[in-house]
Structures are given as structure tokens and as C-alpha cells.
Design a protein around this motif. Structure first.
Motif, short mmCIF file in Angstrom:
data_model
loop_
_atom_site.label_atom_id
_atom_site.label_comp_id
_atom_site.label_asym_id
_atom_site.label_seq_id
_atom_site.Cartn_x
_atom_site.Cartn_y
_atom_site.Cartn_z
N CYS A 104 38.87 29.92 49.00
CA CYS A 104 37.92 29.40 47.72
C CYS A 104 38.74 28.59 46.85
N PRO A 105 38.39 27.22 46.71
CA PRO A 105 39.17 26.34 45.73
C PRO A 105 39.02 26.70 44.34
N VAL A 106 37.92 27.22 43.86
CA VAL A 106 37.57 27.75 42.51
C VAL A 106 38.35 28.92 42.36
N CYS A 107 38.40 29.74 43.30
CA CYS A 107 39.17 30.95 43.03
C CYS A 107 40.69 30.66 42.76
N ALA A 108 41.32 29.50 43.34
CA ALA A 108 42.36 29.15 43.24
C ALA A 108 42.54 28.49 41.71
N GLN A 109 41.58 27.81 41.38
CA GLN A 109 41.60 27.26 40.18
C GLN A 109 41.57 28.28 39.07
N PHE A 110 40.91 29.53 39.21
CA PHE A 110 40.93 30.45 38.23
C PHE A 110 42.43 31.29 38.33
N GLU A 111 42.84 31.46 39.37
CA GLU A 111 44.27 32.22 39.56
C GLU A 111 45.18 31.53 38.61
N GLN A 112 45.06 30.07 38.98
CA GLN A 112 46.30 29.14 38.65
C GLN A 112 46.14 29.10 36.84
N THR A 113 44.78 29.26 36.44
CA THR A 113 44.53 29.22 35.09
C THR A 113 44.51 30.48 34.13
N VAL A 114 43.83 31.58 34.67
CA VAL A 114 43.66 32.81 34.21
C VAL A 114 44.57 34.04 34.73
N GLY A 115 45.06 33.70 36.03
CA GLY A 115 45.77 34.85 36.51
C GLY A 115 46.66 35.40 36.02
N SER A 116 47.57 35.03 35.38
CA SER A 116 48.48 35.71 34.57
C SER A 116 47.88 36.39 33.44
N THR A 117 46.77 36.02 32.90
CA THR A 117 46.13 36.87 31.96
C THR A 117 45.54 38.23 32.38
N MET A 254 27.27 41.71 35.81
CA MET A 254 28.08 40.31 36.14
C MET A 254 28.69 39.71 34.75
N LEU A 255 29.70 39.33 34.80
CA LEU A 255 30.48 38.53 33.68
C LEU A 255 30.44 37.21 33.74
N THR A 256 29.58 36.51 33.03
CA THR A 256 29.29 34.92 33.23
C THR A 256 29.65 34.40 31.84
N ALA A 257 30.09 33.14 31.94
CA ALA A 257 30.57 32.18 30.73
C ALA A 257 29.57 31.79 29.91
N MET A 265 36.08 30.51 33.42
CA MET A 265 37.16 29.61 34.19
C MET A 265 38.28 29.63 33.17
N THR A 266 38.22 29.83 32.00
CA THR A 266 39.20 29.47 30.98
C THR A 266 39.86 31.03 30.24
N VAL A 267 41.01 30.90 29.86
CA VAL A 267 41.43 32.01 29.19
C VAL A 267 40.74 32.74 28.00
N ASP A 268 40.13 31.52 27.10
CA ASP A 268 39.17 32.15 26.13
C ASP A 268 38.01 32.62 26.70
N VAL A 273 34.45 37.50 27.58
CA VAL A 273 33.62 38.31 28.49
C VAL A 273 33.98 39.67 28.71
N VAL A 274 35.24 39.66 28.98
CA VAL A 274 35.68 40.97 29.08
C VAL A 274 35.90 41.83 28.07
N ASP A 275 36.34 41.20 26.91
CA ASP A 275 36.46 42.31 25.64
C ASP A 275 35.03 42.55 25.47
#
Length: 280
Positions: A104-117, A254-257, A265-268, A273-275
Motif C-alpha cells: 500500500c503506497p498510502v501506508c508507506a506515506q504514513f510510515e514515512q511521516t508518522v511512523g516515528s511518532t 475508527m480513528l479518522t481525520a 496522515m500527519t503527525v498533528d 485523534v489518538v489523544d
């Protein structure tokens, strides 16, 4: 020449002609037998060829056959067929279910952006991660049609992730991060993950997997292929209403933005949504 000699000559000629006709008749009979035999063989061969083609067409593919194969579950798993994969501290009271497909390319985008968080949150014990892997990008969902009509990289990568998980949860997380990285994650239409050599090349960037013979043999031998199929089935039959990736669920919600149901798809957006879910 006397009349007697003439008659004898005629008789001999007739006899030679009769013998020649008999020989020709015998040769013709043999030829007919050969033609009939060859025709029968050809018909049988054609029928056999058609039968073989039908059998081959209906023969289950390798991945379809893995649906009924005995599942070898990786270490560090639980649940039916080891399809429950939970990463994080046991003291964490909340669990974030993460639905992904390796291609999944969107999964890759999420991992690259938010994965470390996400990794920091898990390391800090804010919540655990329950990973659910799907393989729908390879083709039709398992059990809903012909498997692998669009490749097999998702299933192969999921199986390799199982091999990494068998080493340790940390190896699993690091390997997943590497697979989704800009350097290694292929275009969605490029089925690079189907190659064992490529999956092992990516794994060599992970310290726990570099040169790890046990991991490499598991990838080459497809040790966790049936597990990957079982995991994909758990994705397809999930009760959270997830139909795409990436998707995030906590406490059954489901957690949605946004109101359109897009994933954060962003850290913010993710933190927001997680908080909220952690407080809920």
C-alpha cells in the motif's frame, strides 16, 4: 512359341498379378490399421490434452492451496493461527489496531511521516499496537476470487514480516519500517516484494536480520506463507468495518481525520485523534 508355352506364360503372369494384388491388399490393410491407430491415438491425445488443460485450469494456485495448509505461527504471536500480533508494553491499557497492506503506497506515506511518532508512543507505553496485515493489492481478497491476479508481493512481504516477528517484535517493527521506507518501497504497480532476494536485501538493513540465516531460510522456504494467508483472512473478515489501508481502530472506533473518513496522515492529525481516543 508353342500354344502350350503361351498358355503357361499367361498362367504364370496371372499368378504373379494375383500375388501382387494380394501383397497390395495386405499393404493397404496395414496402412488402414496404422491410420486408424494413429487417429485413435490423436483423439486420445487431444482428449488427454483437453483434460489436462481443464485440470490445470482448475488446479488451485500455490497461494490458494496455502489456505488449507498447516499454519506455522511465528513466535511472539497469539490467537487463532497466531494472527494476533501485539507490539508494546503489557502495562499499556489501550490498544491501537493498525490495518495495513505491505504494498500500500498510502501506508508507506504514513510510515514515512508518522511512523516515528507511533514508535515513540508505543515505547513510552501510551498504547499497544495490534497489527493486522492485508494482501488485497495482490488481487481479489482471499476467499472471494482468484488469488494473486495482480501479483503476490503483499503475501510474500507479509510472510517475510512473519519471519522477522519470529526473531523478535523489535525486528518486526524495524523491518516493517524499512519495507515502507522511500528507498525500498516500490511503486504499487511494481511487484518487487515477490522476490525473496529483494526482501532479504531490505532485511539486511535491519541489524537483527542482517545475515540472519534462520530468517533468510524462512523467507526462501515460505515457512510463514500459510500464516500470511491466515492473517490476510483475518483482515478480510474483520469486525471493525475496515475495507482499506491504512486504517486505525481503538476501542472499536475508527480513528479518522475528517468527516470523509480519511485516515490521519500527519503527525498533528494523528496525535489529535489518538489523544481523543485515549481519553475516551
Amino acid at each position: 512359341m508353342s500354344k502350350r508355352n503361351t498358355q503357361a506364360a499367361k498362367t504364370a503372369a496371372r499368378e504373379r498379378l494375383r500375388e501382387e494384388r494380394e501383397r497390395q491388399a495386405k499393404r493397404a490393410k496395414v496402412r488402414r490399421q496404422i491410420v486408424v491407430a494413429c487417429s485413435v491415438v490423436a483423439v486420445l491425445a487431444a482428449a488427454g490434452g483437453i483434460g489436462y488443460a481443464v485440470v490445470q485450469a482448475n488446479k488451485p494456485s500455490y497461494w490458494e492451496s496455502e489456505k488449507d495448509a498447516k499454519v506455522v505461527a511465528p513466535a511472539n504471536t497469539s490467537g487463532t493461527d497466531g494472527t494476533t500480533v501485539t507490539i508494546g508494553k503489557s502495562s499499556a491499557t489501550k490498544t491501537l489496531k493498525v490495518y495495513e497492506d505491505p504494498r500500500c503506497p498510502v501506508c508507506a506515506q504514513f510510515e514515512q511521516t508518522v511512523g516515528s511518532t507511533v514508535k515513540k508512543d508505543v515505547d513510552d507505553g501510551q498504547y499497544k499496537i495490534q497489527y493486522v496485515g492485508g494482501t488485497f493489492i495482490d488481487g481479489d481478497s482471499l476467499g472471494k476470487g482468484k488469488i494473486g491476479s495482480n501479483g503476490e508481493g503483499s503475501k510474500k512481504a507479509l510472510s517475510a514480516l512473519g519471519a522477522a516477528l519470529n526473531v523478535s517484535p523489535e525486528a518486526f517493527v524495524d523491518y516493517k519500517t524499512a519495507l515502507y521506507s522511500k528507498k525500498w518501497h516500490p511503486d504499487e504497480t511494481d511487484d518487487k516484494f515477490k522476490k525473496d532476494s529483494y526482501l532479504i536485501e531490505v532485511a539486511d538493513t535491519v541489524p537483527a536480520l542482517k545475515g540472519n540465516t534462520k530468517f533468510q531460510n524462512a523467507v526462501k522456504n515460505g515457512t510463514y506463507d500459510a500464516w500470511a494467508v491466515a492473517m490476510s483472512k483475518s483482515f478480510d473478515t474483520n469486525k471493525d468495518g475496515v475495507t482499506g489501508t491504512p486504517s486505525f481502530v481503538m476501542d472499536g472506533k475508527m480513528l479518522t481525520a475528517d468527516s470523509q473518513g480519511n485516515p490521519p496522515m500527519t503527525v498533528d492529525d494523528f496525535n489529535r485523534v489518538v489523544d481523543a481516543a485515549l481519553k475516551g
